[in-house]
Design a protein around this motif. Structure first.
Motif, PDB file in Angstrom:
ATOM      1  N   LEU A   1       0.842  -1.197   0.000  1.00 54.92           N
ATOM      2  CA  LEU A   1       0.000   0.000   0.000  1.00 54.92           C
ATOM      3  C   LEU A   1       0.879   1.249   0.000  1.00 54.92           C
ATOM      4  CD1 LEU A   1      -2.765   1.404   0.268  1.00 54.92           C
ATOM      5  CD2 LEU A   1      -2.509   1.176   2.756  1.00 54.92           C
ATOM      6  N   ARG A   2       0.563   2.185  -0.913  1.00 55.05           N
ATOM      7  CA  ARG A   2       1.220   3.494  -0.935  1.00 55.05           C
ATOM      8  C   ARG A   2       0.155   4.550  -0.679  1.00 55.05           C
ATOM      9  NH1 ARG A   2       5.729   6.151   0.335  1.00 55.05           N
ATOM     10  NH2 ARG A   2       6.710   7.302  -1.391  1.00 55.05           N
TER      11      ARG A   2
ATOM     12  N   GLY B   1     -12.059   9.776  -6.505  1.00 60.92           N
ATOM     13  CA  GLY B   1     -13.016   8.883  -5.872  1.00 60.92           C
ATOM     14  C   GLY B   1     -12.306   7.854  -5.013  1.00 60.92           C
ATOM     15  N   GLY B   2     -12.890   6.662  -4.930  1.00 57.55           N
ATOM     16  CA  GLY B   2     -12.285   5.635  -4.094  1.00 57.55           C
ATOM     17  C   GLY B   2     -12.844   4.255  -4.362  1.00 57.55           C
ATOM     18  N   LEU B   3     -12.126   3.257  -3.862  1.00 65.43           N
ATOM     19  CA  LEU B   3     -12.544   1.862  -3.946  1.00 65.43           C
ATOM     20  C   LEU B   3     -12.993   1.365  -2.577  1.00 65.43           C
ATOM     21  CD1 LEU B   3      -9.895  -0.054  -6.135  1.00 65.43           C
ATOM     22  CD2 LEU B   3     -12.264   0.468  -6.733  1.00 65.43           C
ATOM     23  N   ALA B   4     -13.965   0.454  -2.586  1.00 63.32           N
ATOM     24  CA  ALA B   4     -14.351  -0.267  -1.376  1.00 63.32           C
ATOM     25  C   ALA B   4     -13.639  -1.604  -1.289  1.00 63.32           C
ATOM     26  CB  ALA B   4     -15.862  -0.466  -1.349  1.00 63.32           C
ATOM     27  N   GLN B   5     -13.430  -2.253  -2.439  1.00 64.16           N
ATOM     28  CA  GLN B   5     -12.782  -3.557  -2.529  1.00 64.16           C
ATOM     29  C   GLN B   5     -11.805  -3.554  -3.695  1.00 64.16           C
ATOM     30  OE1 GLN B   5     -13.117  -5.977  -0.344  1.00 64.16           O
ATOM     31  NE2 GLN B   5     -14.801  -5.057   0.826  1.00 64.16           N
ATOM     32  N   PRO B   6     -10.643  -4.244  -3.618  1.00 68.12           N
ATOM     33  CA  PRO B   6     -10.278  -5.277  -2.641  1.00 68.12           C
ATOM     34  C   PRO B   6      -9.918  -4.756  -1.253  1.00 68.12           C
ATOM     35  CG  PRO B   6      -8.447  -4.847  -4.120  1.00 68.12           C
ATOM     36  CD  PRO B   6      -9.612  -4.077  -4.661  1.00 68.12           C
TER      37      PRO B   6
ATOM     38  N   PRO C   1     -10.242  -0.594   1.023  1.00 68.85           N
ATOM     39  CA  PRO C   1     -10.542   0.825   0.853  1.00 68.85           C
ATOM     40  C   PRO C   1      -9.331   1.606   0.356  1.00 68.85           C
ATOM     41  CG  PRO C   1     -11.418   0.007   2.931  1.00 68.85           C
ATOM     42  CD  PRO C   1     -10.542  -1.076   2.389  1.00 68.85           C
ATOM     43  N   LEU C   2      -9.528   2.362  -0.727  1.00 65.82           N
ATOM     44  CA  LEU C   2      -8.498   3.213  -1.310  1.00 65.82           C
ATOM     45  C   LEU C   2      -9.147   4.524  -1.707  1.00 65.82           C
ATOM     46  CD1 LEU C   2      -6.745   0.651  -3.719  1.00 65.82           C
ATOM     47  CD2 LEU C   2      -5.882   1.411  -1.497  1.00 65.82           C
ATOM     48  N   VAL C   3      -8.394   5.628  -1.587  1.00 66.18           N
ATOM     49  CA  VAL C   3      -8.914   6.947  -1.930  1.00 66.18           C
ATOM     50  C   VAL C   3      -7.981   7.620  -2.925  1.00 66.18           C
ATOM     51  CG1 VAL C   3     -10.084   7.204   0.288  1.00 66.18           C
ATOM     52  CG2 VAL C   3      -7.730   8.041   0.027  1.00 66.18           C
ATOM     53  N   ARG C   4      -8.383   8.821  -3.383  1.00 65.15           N
ATOM     54  CA  ARG C   4      -7.618   9.563  -4.376  1.00 65.15           C
ATOM     55  C   ARG C   4      -6.127   9.613  -4.025  1.00 65.15           C
ATOM     56  NH1 ARG C   4      -8.640  15.535  -7.066  1.00 65.15           N
ATOM     57  NH2 ARG C   4      -6.455  16.083  -7.367  1.00 65.15           N
ATOM     58  N   GLY C   5      -5.288   9.233  -4.984  1.00 62.83           N
ATOM     59  CA  GLY C   5      -3.843   9.267  -4.809  1.00 62.83           C
ATOM     60  C   GLY C   5      -3.240   8.012  -4.236  1.00 62.83           C
TER      61      GLY C   5
ATOM     62  N   VAL D   1     -12.929  -5.550  -8.498  1.00 59.54           N
ATOM     63  CA  VAL D   1     -12.834  -4.324  -7.704  1.00 59.54           C
ATOM     64  C   VAL D   1     -14.240  -3.762  -7.577  1.00 59.54           C
ATOM     65  CG1 VAL D   1     -10.486  -3.811  -8.456  1.00 59.54           C
ATOM     66  CG2 VAL D   1     -12.404  -2.847  -9.724  1.00 59.54           C
ATOM     67  N   GLN D   2     -14.485  -3.033  -6.483  1.00 56.35           N
ATOM     68  CA  GLN D   2     -15.796  -2.420  -6.262  1.00 56.35           C
ATOM     69  C   GLN D   2     -15.611  -0.956  -5.893  1.00 56.35           C
ATOM     70  OE1 GLN D   2     -18.149  -3.864  -2.961  1.00 56.35           O
ATOM     71  NE2 GLN D   2     -20.061  -3.307  -3.976  1.00 56.35           N
ATOM     72  N   ALA D   3     -16.324  -0.076  -6.603  1.00 55.88           N
ATOM     73  CA  ALA D   3     -16.235   1.353  -6.343  1.00 55.88           C
ATOM     74  C   ALA D   3     -16.826   1.704  -4.991  1.00 55.88           C
ATOM     75  CB  ALA D   3     -16.954   2.132  -7.442  1.00 55.88           C
ATOM     76  N   GLY D   4     -16.287   2.750  -4.379  1.00 52.66           N
ATOM     77  CA  GLY D   4     -16.814   3.238  -3.113  1.00 52.66           C
ATOM     78  C   GLY D   4     -18.042   4.111  -3.299  1.00 52.66           C
ATOM     79  N   ALA D   5     -18.406   4.830  -2.247  1.00 54.05           N
ATOM     80  CA  ALA D   5     -19.660   5.579  -2.226  1.00 54.05           C
ATOM     81  C   ALA D   5     -19.678   6.736  -3.213  1.00 54.05           C
ATOM     82  CB  ALA D   5     -19.910   6.106  -0.807  1.00 54.05           C
ATOM     83  N   ASP D   6     -18.514   7.253  -3.608  1.00 53.57           N
ATOM     84  CA  ASP D   6     -18.443   8.370  -4.556  1.00 53.57           C
ATOM     85  C   ASP D   6     -18.040   7.933  -5.959  1.00 53.57           C
ATOM     86  OD1 ASP D   6     -19.080  10.242  -2.539  1.00 53.57           O
ATOM     87  OD2 ASP D   6     -16.996  10.266  -1.875  1.00 53.57           O
ATOM     88  N   GLY D   7     -18.024   6.622  -6.209  1.00 57.30           N
ATOM     89  CA  GLY D   7     -17.514   6.138  -7.487  1.00 57.30           C
ATOM     90  C   GLY D   7     -15.997   6.240  -7.519  1.00 57.30           C
TER      91      GLY D   7
END
Length: 230
Positions: free
Chosen positions: A5-6, A190-195, A197-201, A215-221
């Motif tokens: 993770l970075r 935006g961000g990912l929920a799966q695999p 949680p990841l956010v912008r950057g 992969v699954q998109a988070g609440a904001d796509g």
């Protein structure tokens, strides 16, 4: 081996009056032997450039350089004779090879944002080359880079594939990369929920055999890049 993770906030940061740049890996004066790249993926720079400013003529060699335009426009000139405008939604691929000199300047009226990516080529000393094209991001993964230029992607002198996807909130996409290869996810917005949680950057490196099923998109796509690296 756990995923690498970075986190966005832990990237290297360069701040000038005209440039706000975040570096996922060691770059320029920023050096950490633990963050020299991920396989052949050597650089991911997330740059915001002020209107009318940019990088003057400077040299490169023996590197595959990919620019993904996110917002605004960038004016490109190089020693191969190209003078092009790269706009949001377009991708530029430049093989520096035996040597190329180029400039990249924001010729628009507002700041522009881009991701510049460096990938080590399979061999040194190839002839320099340049290509750019727009990509309409359809539902699912859109191939941007492929060593065989398959499915409308641009070619590269390395066994590396690159996809981009813009995914609505909660939507799940099957993983397109080979399980036999390492991979890297980079979140544009935006961000990912799966695999996980990841956010912008944020960036996430996965070794061969670690690829998730989807992969699954988070609440904001999410707007993201996926590299297949070998």
């Amino acid at each position: 081996m756990p995923p690498l993770l970075r986190p966005a906030a832990e990237r290297f940061h360069s701040q000038l009056d005209w440039l706000d740049s975040w570096h996922s890996f060691s770059f320029s004066s920023h050096y950490d032997p633990a963050w020299m790249g991920f396989g052949p993926l050597r650089v991911i720079n997330d740059d915001v450039i002020a209107a009318g400013k940019g990088f003057g003529m400077h040299p490169h060699r023996d590197m595959e350089i990919i620019t993904v335009m996110v917002e605004g426009e960038l004016h490109h000139r190089d020693s191969m004779g190209h003078a092009e405008v790269l706009r949001a939604g377009e991708v530029q691929r430049m093989s520096a090879g035996t040597g190329v000199v180029h400039s990249e300047v924001n010729g628009g009226q507002a700041p522009c944002r881009l991701l510049q990516i460096w990938i080590e080529p399979a061999s040194a000393g190839i002839p320099p080359d340049y290509e750019q094209k727009p990509f309409a991001l359809a539902e699912g993964w859109t191939p941007l880079i492929d060593p065989q230029a398959a499915d409308g992607a641009m070619a590269i002198h390395r066994s590396v594939r690159l996809w981009r996807a813009q995914v609505p909130a909660g939507t799940e996409l099957a993983w397109p990369a080979s399980e036999r290869c390492a991979s890297w996810l980079q979140i544009i917005t935006g961000g990912l929920a799966q695999p996980q949680p990841l956010v912008r950057g944020d960036g996430l490196g996965l070794a061969a055999g670690e690829a998730p099923a989807s992969v699954q998109a988070g609440a904001d796509g999410v707007d993201l890049l996926l590299f297949e690296l070998s």
